[in-house]
Design a protein around this motif. Sequence first.
Motif, PDB file in Angstrom:
ATOM      1  N   ARG A 131       0.784  -1.239  -0.165  1.00  0.00           N
ATOM      2  CA  ARG A 131       0.286   0.031   0.007  1.00  0.00           C
ATOM      3  C   ARG A 131       0.783   1.216   0.026  1.00  0.00           C
ATOM      4  O   ARG A 131       0.851   2.288  -0.681  1.00  0.00           O
ATOM      5  CB  ARG A 131      -0.982   0.052   1.104  1.00  0.00           C
ATOM      6  CG  ARG A 131      -2.013  -0.934   1.202  1.00  0.00           C
ATOM      7  CD  ARG A 131      -3.112  -0.721   2.237  1.00  0.00           C
ATOM      8  NE  ARG A 131      -2.630  -0.944   3.299  1.00  0.00           N
ATOM      9  CZ  ARG A 131      -2.659  -1.958   4.075  1.00  0.00           C
ATOM     10  NH1 ARG A 131      -3.215  -3.103   3.410  1.00  0.00           N
ATOM     11  NH2 ARG A 131      -2.421  -2.402   5.485  1.00  0.00           N
TER      12      ARG A 131
ATOM     13  N   ALA B  96       2.285   1.623  -3.399  1.00  0.00           N
ATOM     14  CA  ALA B  96       1.361   2.174  -4.176  1.00  0.00           C
ATOM     15  C   ALA B  96       0.677   3.539  -4.288  1.00  0.00           C
ATOM     16  O   ALA B  96       0.719   4.536  -4.977  1.00  0.00           O
ATOM     17  CB  ALA B  96       0.036   1.336  -4.008  1.00  0.00           C
ATOM     18  N   ARG B  97       0.936   3.975  -2.869  1.00  0.00           N
ATOM     19  CA  ARG B  97       0.859   5.534  -2.537  1.00  0.00           C
ATOM     20  C   ARG B  97       1.862   6.271  -3.225  1.00  0.00           C
ATOM     21  O   ARG B  97       1.645   7.471  -3.655  1.00  0.00           O
ATOM     22  CB  ARG B  97       0.730   5.897  -0.950  1.00  0.00           C
ATOM     23  CG  ARG B  97      -0.879   5.320  -0.412  1.00  0.00           C
ATOM     24  CD  ARG B  97      -0.874   5.826   0.966  1.00  0.00           C
ATOM     25  NE  ARG B  97       0.023   5.544   1.683  1.00  0.00           N
ATOM     26  CZ  ARG B  97       0.032   4.426   2.442  1.00  0.00           C
ATOM     27  NH1 ARG B  97      -1.051   3.615   2.631  1.00  0.00           N
ATOM     28  NH2 ARG B  97       1.103   3.945   3.408  1.00  0.00           N
TER      29      ARG B  97
ATOM     30  N   ARG C  77       3.673   5.497  -5.436  1.00  0.00           N
ATOM     31  CA  ARG C  77       3.785   5.650  -7.170  1.00  0.00           C
ATOM     32  C   ARG C  77       2.547   6.536  -7.615  1.00  0.00           C
ATOM     33  O   ARG C  77       2.916   7.446  -8.509  1.00  0.00           O
ATOM     34  CB  ARG C  77       3.322   4.215  -7.584  1.00  0.00           C
ATOM     35  CG  ARG C  77       4.689   3.005  -7.687  1.00  0.00           C
ATOM     36  CD  ARG C  77       4.433   1.917  -8.456  1.00  0.00           C
ATOM     37  NE  ARG C  77       3.035   1.193  -8.033  1.00  0.00           N
ATOM     38  CZ  ARG C  77       3.095   0.140  -7.109  1.00  0.00           C
ATOM     39  NH1 ARG C  77       4.154   0.137  -6.452  1.00  0.00           N
ATOM     40  NH2 ARG C  77       1.857  -0.274  -6.937  1.00  0.00           N
ATOM     41  N   GLN C  78       1.469   6.642  -6.617  1.00  0.00           N
ATOM     42  CA  GLN C  78       0.376   7.661  -7.218  1.00  0.00           C
ATOM     43  C   GLN C  78       1.081   9.055  -6.886  1.00  0.00           C
ATOM     44  O   GLN C  78       0.556   9.865  -7.791  1.00  0.00           O
ATOM     45  CB  GLN C  78      -0.751   7.310  -6.228  1.00  0.00           C
ATOM     46  CG  GLN C  78      -2.007   8.108  -6.565  1.00  0.00           C
ATOM     47  CD  GLN C  78      -2.545   7.787  -7.982  1.00  0.00           C
ATOM     48  OE1 GLN C  78      -2.532   6.742  -8.570  1.00  0.00           O
ATOM     49  NE2 GLN C  78      -2.719   8.778  -8.649  1.00  0.00           N
TER      50      GLN C  78
ATOM     51  N   ALA D  97       3.043   9.798  -9.765  1.00  0.00           N
ATOM     52  CA  ALA D  97       2.358  10.045 -10.692  1.00  0.00           C
ATOM     53  C   ALA D  97       1.785  11.471 -10.933  1.00  0.00           C
ATOM     54  O   ALA D  97       1.447  12.333 -11.899  1.00  0.00           O
ATOM     55  CB  ALA D  97       1.290   8.929 -11.168  1.00  0.00           C
ATOM     56  N   ASN D  98       1.105  11.682  -9.603  1.00  0.00           N
ATOM     57  CA  ASN D  98       0.479  13.133  -9.652  1.00  0.00           C
ATOM     58  C   ASN D  98       1.435  14.233  -9.789  1.00  0.00           C
ATOM     59  O   ASN D  98       0.939  15.400 -10.445  1.00  0.00           O
ATOM     60  CB  ASN D  98      -0.303  13.188  -8.021  1.00  0.00           C
ATOM     61  CG  ASN D  98      -1.301  12.100  -8.167  1.00  0.00           C
ATOM     62  OD1 ASN D  98      -1.857  11.692  -8.893  1.00  0.00           O
ATOM     63  ND2 ASN D  98      -1.672  12.003  -6.886  1.00  0.00           N
TER      64      ASN D  98
ATOM     65  N   ARG E 297       2.311  14.481 -13.351  1.00  0.00           N
ATOM     66  CA  ARG E 297       1.132  14.988 -14.012  1.00  0.00           C
ATOM     67  C   ARG E 297       0.951  16.526 -14.065  1.00  0.00           C
ATOM     68  O   ARG E 297       0.743  17.356 -14.767  1.00  0.00           O
ATOM     69  CB  ARG E 297      -0.314  14.160 -13.552  1.00  0.00           C
ATOM     70  CG  ARG E 297      -1.468  14.686 -14.473  1.00  0.00           C
ATOM     71  CD  ARG E 297      -2.598  13.616 -14.182  1.00  0.00           C
ATOM     72  NE  ARG E 297      -3.680  14.222 -14.756  1.00  0.00           N
ATOM     73  CZ  ARG E 297      -4.771  15.144 -14.334  1.00  0.00           C
ATOM     74  NH1 ARG E 297      -4.504  15.675 -12.938  1.00  0.00           N
ATOM     75  NH2 ARG E 297      -5.731  15.541 -14.836  1.00  0.00           N
TER      76      ARG E 297
END
Length: 199
Positions: free
Chosen positions: A153, A156-157, A159-160, A163-164, A167
């Motif tokens: 988890r 994943a956080r 990576r997110q 990615a944010n 972006r």
Amino acid sequence: GELERAVVDMGRLMGRAVHMEPWSDRARFNLALAQQERAEALMGKDRNKYDLHHVAEIEGAIESLANARVVFAHLKEQGDGGAKLQGLQVQKLDNHVRFCDQTTQQAQNLLDEGHQQLELTKLLLKKEEVEREAERMEREAADRQRLAEEDARRAARERQAKANVERLQSLQQQWNVDREMQLAKHEAAAKIREGYEQQ
């Protein structure tokens, strides 16, 4: 208990009597009788639960019965041979010999039962130990699984979040490009207007 202590004390007293009068058939008989009664006191205890102490007591009872039987049998042999036994009757001595034999068998049965229960207790303790070890390993496996899930988890956080950020940076770059294009258009339009005005 109190009865056992009293029997032990009587045995010691009879032992001193035999030491003082080793030729006394009556003293030797009384010592053997004290040993027999000690064995009976040890065997008469509640045996709902066996432990090493109880097993040791039964072993002590068997030893006392064996010692008593030797004396009773020896006195009986003397009586059968015609010896005077200070008023002791051969039949009574024979009864004591047979009693010691029967009681020894009962004590041996108790001893066997005690050993079986001790073995069963060991097996149960071993089973509980194995179950505790299995529970410990299960808890450790669950902890490892939980930590792995938390790591997944967290990754994943991360990576997110990355990615944010990427972006956002991409949008910011696009916004800068759009703004520069708008400025260029405004500048070009201004120059065109300026050229018309000068004509």
